[in-house]
Design a protein around this motif. Structure first.
Motif, short mmCIF file in Angstrom:
data_model
loop_
_atom_site.label_atom_id
_atom_site.label_comp_id
_atom_site.label_asym_id
_atom_site.label_seq_id
_atom_site.Cartn_x
_atom_site.Cartn_y
_atom_site.Cartn_z
N UNK A 81 0.75 -1.33 0.05
CA UNK A 81 -0.02 -0.01 0.00
C UNK A 81 0.88 1.27 0.12
N UNK A 82 1.71 1.35 0.95
CA UNK A 82 2.52 2.54 1.06
C UNK A 82 3.42 2.53 -0.10
N UNK A 83 3.08 3.73 -0.84
CA UNK A 83 4.29 3.85 -2.01
C UNK A 83 5.48 4.79 -1.76
N UNK A 84 5.47 4.87 -0.60
CA UNK A 84 6.69 5.74 -0.21
C UNK A 84 7.97 5.01 0.01
N UNK A 85 7.72 3.53 0.54
CA UNK A 85 8.74 2.87 0.88
C UNK A 85 9.74 2.40 -0.48
N UNK A 111 14.77 -0.30 1.68
CA UNK A 111 14.03 -0.31 3.11
C UNK A 111 13.05 -1.43 3.16
N UNK A 112 12.29 -1.91 2.31
CA UNK A 112 11.40 -3.00 2.03
C UNK A 112 12.37 -4.41 2.35
N UNK A 113 13.36 -4.38 1.79
CA UNK A 113 14.26 -5.74 2.04
C UNK A 113 14.97 -5.62 3.28
N UNK A 114 15.31 -4.47 3.81
CA UNK A 114 15.92 -4.29 5.01
C UNK A 114 15.12 -4.71 6.19
N UNK A 115 13.76 -4.24 5.96
CA UNK A 115 12.85 -4.79 7.06
C UNK A 115 12.54 -6.04 6.86
N UNK A 116 12.56 -6.76 5.73
CA UNK A 116 11.92 -8.29 5.80
C UNK A 116 13.14 -9.11 6.47
N UNK A 117 14.32 -8.58 6.02
CA UNK A 117 15.72 -9.45 6.35
C UNK A 117 15.63 -9.34 7.81
N UNK A 118 15.55 -8.09 8.43
CA UNK A 118 15.75 -7.87 9.88
C UNK A 118 14.67 -8.81 10.67
N UNK A 119 13.44 -8.55 10.23
CA UNK A 119 12.44 -9.17 10.73
C UNK A 119 12.40 -10.80 10.82
N UNK A 120 12.97 -11.38 9.62
CA UNK A 120 13.09 -12.97 9.75
C UNK A 120 14.17 -13.23 10.28
N UNK A 148 22.05 -6.03 2.70
CA UNK A 148 21.25 -5.16 1.86
C UNK A 148 21.99 -4.24 0.77
N UNK A 149 22.94 -3.71 1.26
CA UNK A 149 24.03 -2.82 0.38
C UNK A 149 24.41 -3.88 -0.89
N UNK A 150 24.93 -5.01 -0.30
CA UNK A 150 25.39 -5.92 -1.34
C UNK A 150 24.16 -6.29 -2.46
N UNK A 151 23.06 -6.49 -1.82
CA UNK A 151 22.05 -6.86 -2.90
C UNK A 151 21.79 -5.77 -3.87
N UNK A 152 21.96 -4.62 -3.26
CA UNK A 152 21.29 -3.35 -4.18
C UNK A 152 22.41 -3.11 -5.08
N UNK A 153 23.68 -2.89 -4.66
CA UNK A 153 24.58 -2.57 -5.62
C UNK A 153 25.63 -3.19 -5.80
N UNK A 154 25.85 -4.26 -5.32
CA UNK A 154 26.98 -5.52 -5.81
C UNK A 154 28.26 -4.81 -5.13
#
Lengths: 217, 217, 217, 217
Positions: free
Chosen positions: A95-99, A103-112, A208-214
């Motif tokens: 729903x939120x299109x500001x995310x 951040x999405x990745x960061x949240x999920x990874x941390x959460x899990x 997260x940084x690795x996944x995003x930017x290699x």
DNA sequence: TATGAATGAGAATTCATTCAT
DNA sequence: CATGAATGAATTCTCATTCAT
């Protein structure tokens, strides 16, 4: 048939919060520890009974089968682990299109990670047995596919459409994400022995940084 | 001592190309298939014997122990797999300063994938048992660490100094690389059943690009 | 460790008179008979199980090991046989100085013969295995030496000092006594099949006279 | 049938001095050593083969059976040991009436001890297996009885009639002699490890005196 | 509910013996 | 003669599971 009924009963028990016996509780706890440690195949029910301070018969009275004991321990975890992911985090994002994807990745990874950190032993059991037992794999992977992969695929497509991530085939992106996160979890929780001294914050950030930017400069 | 002698004899056999018996050959082949499929602990020697068309005693005449049979199958692979990596690819890179990290990565990945594609089953055995057996893990991981990780770390530092990859701690970079490549191999060769229809060229390319640049648009 | 615990448990059981199961009892009895008859190495656990009317697994549930079963049968006997000798007879002799060596000898021989007559089968097992197993010999002989030989040597010296027996080296006298009594027991209880029709009174008398005065006219 | 023929052939071979193969010789020697050491039941043919530097098949080519190998080793010894006693010593004594029983005893004991000293290992095998195998016992004891005991009984009666030894039942005297000498041999050659440092002269003297006069002062 | 004795189907391993070369 | 690969029956031992108490 009694066996299946028993398993169902246990699953039911989890939901309806019918109190398991004290002994039953102890058996489950002990089994988890031992399965995680030495693997299912290398742990005998008599060992479990001894370690749990229970007669061997008691295990079978409650769980009917050694297999059943394993499942009784695994299934509740899966029931929570897989959907658990969805419920909270996914809905917000859709729903939120500001995310941002990051951040999405960061949240999920941390959460899990936090979730698994609290259930390390069961996670280790699942990883080990998943690799070991074709049967378990055949039951679990499709389930995982529909429950997790599809949601993530969906999210990927959303963020692709928002132009945040590369316009590669969703399959390929999905695969990379799963491989990286999976490898990350296995490395941290199954292979390496430093289970306690894990800086989640830092590890998440690196990932997260690795996944995003290699790694290219 | 007989056991170790037998194992040594088998290792020796590999080197000196003293012909193993036809039956011995068949036993090894069958064992590889079955261990890869169902795992070491879930495969009985009597099953192997039956499947190999051999008397159960014959297995023990040649391998002395079930453990030994496993090692006899694993060790020759490791002896080749780990150093194999180094010899060819690494040396070139350390000298040629025209090679980019991306190419280095591409070469290694392709090279190792081809090797593993040819030894899929043994690879599956090793992954499974590595996760399953603490003991094997304790023997193998340090060996892997000194033989492979150190070399890769060295290469990473080289390319960092050339400014080709990010100036992050070598440890962190190394970890990401190992996780990604490891996860990739396990996914392709252990978890997924489509062992034959693997487009190495394409998969390698995806992986390399992901590792280099991540998924951000 | 389970093995040793089991053995300890069994020894304990003997002392604390914790009732062994009916089946356990039967297993021990049967094993004693068969070991005595055919020797430990020539008696298989499956034979014992069959003869005892018990599942083979039951043997191992109670005794853990075939070795353990042997020891469980031997040790209680030894614990009683060796000290048993000392307690009663020796003490009297050391104090009463009216007792002649001949009477002392007569009493001990009769006493031990009666004991062994009641435990013939275990005695046969011990003799056989003592000769057969270097290992057992190494454990038992020193124990026998300190517990029995020393006491007898002591008595010999006492009677030498009283002038009742020849003034030869204690060692030599001891050796002759042990050889004669040992040979006597082995002949009567192990070699000869007439286990029942043994006139203890008469045999003892013959032996005592022979030891005291030899065969010269 | 081939087995029996083989055994007969080997016995024959001993008599007719048909040369056994070098390998055959080596097998017999090795088997003797190993049987003496660890007992027949605990020595495998493959061990013997390895220790003898011979293929396992070769043992069976020559001896047909493991049992046969044992017998091939034992029988020639017995054929010599038992009659050997008679030939020389007995005949002299039966004629010369100057010889005292004490000298007769001394000669026999010394003579047999020397023989056994030279054939220690086979003697150990025989003692062990005689106690261990009912079968062997049933074959050997009657043979021993007629060949040795009868002669000795005869001699005892002779000396009784000359008034040199006590006028007790021949049976009883015989039994004491056999027990003492048997116990003596077993103690010195089977139980005690000091096989080399045995003062035959002295030991014989002690034994003879003990047998003649006992231990009374 | 809980116990723990009993079970019996396999598991790994050993070993005397056979047989083609 | 000699070899040694192959056999398969037998052996010790393990373990999930049942059942009477």
């Amino acid at each position: 048939m009694t066996k299946d009924n028993l398993l169902d009963a246990i699953i039911e028990q989890t939901k309806t919060s019918k109190k398991p016996t004290e002994k039953q509780q102890k058996i489950a706890e002990t089994a988890i520890k031992m399965f995680a440690d030495k693997g299912y195949a290398n742990t005998s029910t008599s060992e479990i009974a001894k370690a749990a301070g229970v007669a061997e018969g008691t295990i079978f009275r409650h769980y009917g089968t050694k297999d059943n004991l394993l499942l009784s321990v695994i299934i509740p975890f899966l029931k929570e682990a897989l959907p658990g992911m969805a419920g909270k985090v996914f809905k917000e994002v859709l729903t939120e299109d500001t995310v941002h994807f990051e951040d999405f990745l960061r949240r999920i990874i941390k959460n899990r990670m936090e979730f698994i950190l609290e259930n390390q032993e069961i996670f280790r059991i699942i990883v080990k047995e998943l690799l070991y037992s074709e049967e378990l794999r055949k039951e679990f992977l499709p389930y995982f596919s529909t429950n997790v992969m599809r949601r993530v695929a969906h999210a990927i497509e959303l963020f692709k459409s928002r132009g945040e991530i590369k316009d590669l085939p969703t399959d390929a992106l999905l695969k990379m994400l799963m491989i990286t996160f999976g490898g990350f979890l296995v490395t941290n929780f199954v292979l390496s022995p430093s289970h306690n001294t894990l800086d989640i914050e830092q590890e998440t950030e690196n990932l997260v940084r690795f996944v995003m930017d290699g790694i290219r400069n």
